[in-house]
Enzyme design. Structure first.
Site, mmCIF file in Angstrom:
data_model
loop_
_atom_site.group_PDB
_atom_site.id
_atom_site.type_symbol
_atom_site.label_atom_id
_atom_site.label_comp_id
_atom_site.label_asym_id
_atom_site.label_seq_id
_atom_site.Cartn_x
_atom_site.Cartn_y
_atom_site.Cartn_z
ATOM 1 N N HIS A 135 0.847 -1.203 0.000
ATOM 2 C CA HIS A 135 0.000 0.000 0.000
ATOM 3 C C HIS A 135 0.882 1.252 0.000
ATOM 4 C CE1 HIS A 135 0.420 1.045 4.384
ATOM 5 N NE2 HIS A 135 0.553 -0.256 4.554
ATOM 6 N N ASP B 117 -0.320 4.411 0.936
ATOM 7 C CA ASP B 117 -0.714 5.470 1.881
ATOM 8 C C ASP B 117 0.052 5.348 3.184
ATOM 9 O OD1 ASP B 117 -2.252 3.057 2.444
ATOM 10 O OD2 ASP B 117 -3.422 4.267 3.853
ATOM 11 N N ASP C 235 6.461 2.030 6.164
ATOM 12 C CA ASP C 235 5.149 1.382 6.123
ATOM 13 C C ASP C 235 4.305 2.167 5.138
ATOM 14 O OD1 ASP C 235 2.671 0.308 6.545
ATOM 15 O OD2 ASP C 235 2.449 1.050 8.590
ATOM 16 N N GLU D 25 -4.865 1.597 2.886
ATOM 17 C CA GLU D 25 -4.766 0.479 3.820
ATOM 18 C C GLU D 25 -4.858 0.972 5.257
ATOM 19 O OE1 GLU D 25 -2.566 -2.573 6.351
ATOM 20 O OE2 GLU D 25 -2.215 -0.449 6.096
ATOM 21 N N GLU D 26 -4.222 2.105 5.522
ATOM 22 C CA GLU D 26 -4.134 2.598 6.907
ATOM 23 C C GLU D 26 -5.486 3.018 7.477
ATOM 24 O OE1 GLU D 26 -1.657 2.105 8.587
ATOM 25 O OE2 GLU D 26 0.140 2.172 7.353
ATOM 26 N N ASP E 211 4.482 -6.266 3.829
ATOM 27 C CA ASP E 211 4.191 -5.167 4.768
ATOM 28 C C ASP E 211 4.528 -5.561 6.203
ATOM 29 O OD1 ASP E 211 3.307 -2.671 5.562
ATOM 30 O OD2 ASP E 211 1.182 -3.181 5.485
ATOM 31 N N HIS F 296 3.985 4.332 11.966
ATOM 32 C CA HIS F 296 2.985 5.309 12.436
ATOM 33 C C HIS F 296 3.614 6.255 13.457
ATOM 34 C CE1 HIS F 296 -0.471 2.258 11.415
ATOM 35 N NE2 HIS F 296 0.468 2.313 10.500
HETATM 36 ZN ZN LIG Z 1 1.306 -1.079 6.375
#
Ligand SMILES: [Zn+2]
Length: 416
Positions: free
Chosen positions: A84, A86, A147, A181-182, A204, A387
């Site tokens: 992903h 995003d 990520d 995805e997030e 991931d 994150h």
């Molecule tokens: Zn991820």
């Protein structure tokens, strides 16, 4: 196996992709949740095309798909690799200023633009396996976006490798880059049939060697407690305060078990993550999690029972109880296709990486895809402390992940 020129390519790609601000937005109802994700997605489609992936394109929703055709006559199932683009809404992903810490020698890593941001060795057990490695961090002011742009760069580099090494035999290799995805919407518009892979891997995961094939099963519960409101000055014997009913319910939840803060490994939980209300109506939202899907029902029955008991203490109150299915443990699907896991583990062993499988205390796009007909475990990309501003990835882990992707393609061809 790989030449020096190749070695720098994966990192170059990664450093380029993290410059795109691709943060997704939980509050948005459009798809993708933010238009800016499409800027990177479009460029990835163009890049794939330029590398020789002829059918590469971005669809109206932002999904990028493309195929490396098989170069063997054997009947090999089409295998997909998915990442992903995003980044988490939790921390800004604009103006990312990546820093490379060459030849890491242990200890904490101080980030240059914020004295309060330190990657602590004690909080990052994987750092002890990074001695001598080159570690990419942020400058302390944004997240990094490893990520999942580490996964994107690794897949792109593996594509480049396969296309420039025709002697490596493989079946059809399908590539997909997704938005959102997030915010839990990465598979919302995913067209499994169009993708055309029989099995896939999300790239991931965190620790070198990870092959994850077990996720939580997940439901949401919304409880609406109805009270009776009246002017508080004249409420004697009449008011039923829904807020107090909700408080009684919360107070009655188990104290030493069944919550995120009291469980680990394979234990499930019942977690209130939102409460909103007034005297007349108070709404509580819960998430219910367990590795055994049947146990979700038990947890929900307990919650319904506790709600009933709380409501019973306040004559005149009543409640509504709604269960919303969220996702299911992908192991239920993957157990029927053990080779998907075995080949990933075999690929790692051949590269002298010890495969690790831990249950994911969450869900992945792969959990949903597996139930949409595309069995999809998750393999490592090397991203850590995601994150957050303390996010990091080791260059050598990224290079290893590229080799794993190539090796998986080889093994599927070999064993078919
Ligand atoms: Zn991820």
């Amino acid at each position: 196996m790989f030449d020096e020129k190749y070695k720098f390519t994966c990192v170059d790609r990664f450093l380029k992709y993290v410059k795109y601000d691709t943060q997704s937005d939980e509050d948005s109802t459009s798809f993708p949740s933010t238009e800016k994700q499409k800027i990177l997605l479009k460029d990835l489609a163009d890049e794939l095309k330029a590398m020789g992936v002829e059918d590469a394109h971005m669809d109206e929703w932002g999904y990028v798909m493309g195929t490396i055709p098989a170069n063997t006559n054997k009947d090999v199932p089409a295998i997909g690799f998915i990442s992903h683009v995003d980044t988490s809404p939790a921390v800004s992903g604009a103006n990312v200023n990546p820093q490379i810490h060459k030849n890491y020698q242990g200890g904490d890593i101080q980030l240059i633009n914020d004295p309060n941001q330190v990657i602590k060795a004690e909080d990052n057990p994987d750092l002890k396996d990074m001695i001598g490695y080159d570690i990419i961090t942020t400058d302390g002011t944004t997240l990094l976006g490893a990520d999942n742009k580490a996964g994107v760069a690794e897949i792109m580099d593996a594509v480049n490798y396969l296309l420039t090494h025709p002697e490596v035999k493989h079946g059809a290799v399908k590539i997909c880059f997704t938005p959102d995805e997030e915010v839990g919407r990465g598979t919302e518009k995913f067209d499994v049939e169009k993708f055309g892979a029989k099995y896939a891997y999300t790239v991931d995961g965190q620790t070198r060697g990870e092959v994850e094939y077990e996720s939580f099963s997940a439901d949401g519960v919304v409880i609406k407690i109805h009270g009776k409101n009246i002017h508080p000055g004249y409420a004697k014997g009449k008011m039923v305060n829904a807020i107090k009913v909700a408080a009684a319910l919360i107070e009655s939840l188990p104290k030493n078990s069944l919550s995120p803060e009291t469980t680990e490994n394979r234990e499930g939980y019942v977690h209130c993550n939102s409460i909103n209300g007034m005297e007349e109506l108070t709404t509580l939202k819960f998430i219910i999690r367990d590795f055994v899907t049947a146990k979700l029902r038990e947890h929900e029955d307990l919650l319904r029972d506790l709600t009933q008991k709380a409501v019973d203490k306040f004559p005149g109150a009543r409640f509504e109880f709604e269960v919303i299915e969220q996702y299911r443990n992908m192991r239920e699907v993957l157990d029927q296709h053990p080779q998907v896991i075995e080949f990933a583990q075999e690929a790692m062993k051949r590269l002298n990486i010890k495969p690790i499988s831990r249950p994911i205390r969450g869900g992945t796009d792969g959990s949903r895809l597996s139930f949409m007909g595309l069995p999809t475990p998750n393999i490592f990309a090397g991203e850590h402390s995601y994150h957050s501003k303390l996010e990091w990835v080791a260059i050598q882990d990224m290079e290893m992940a590229v080799k794993v992707i190539v090796e998986i393609c080889k093994i599927w061809a070999e064993k078919s």
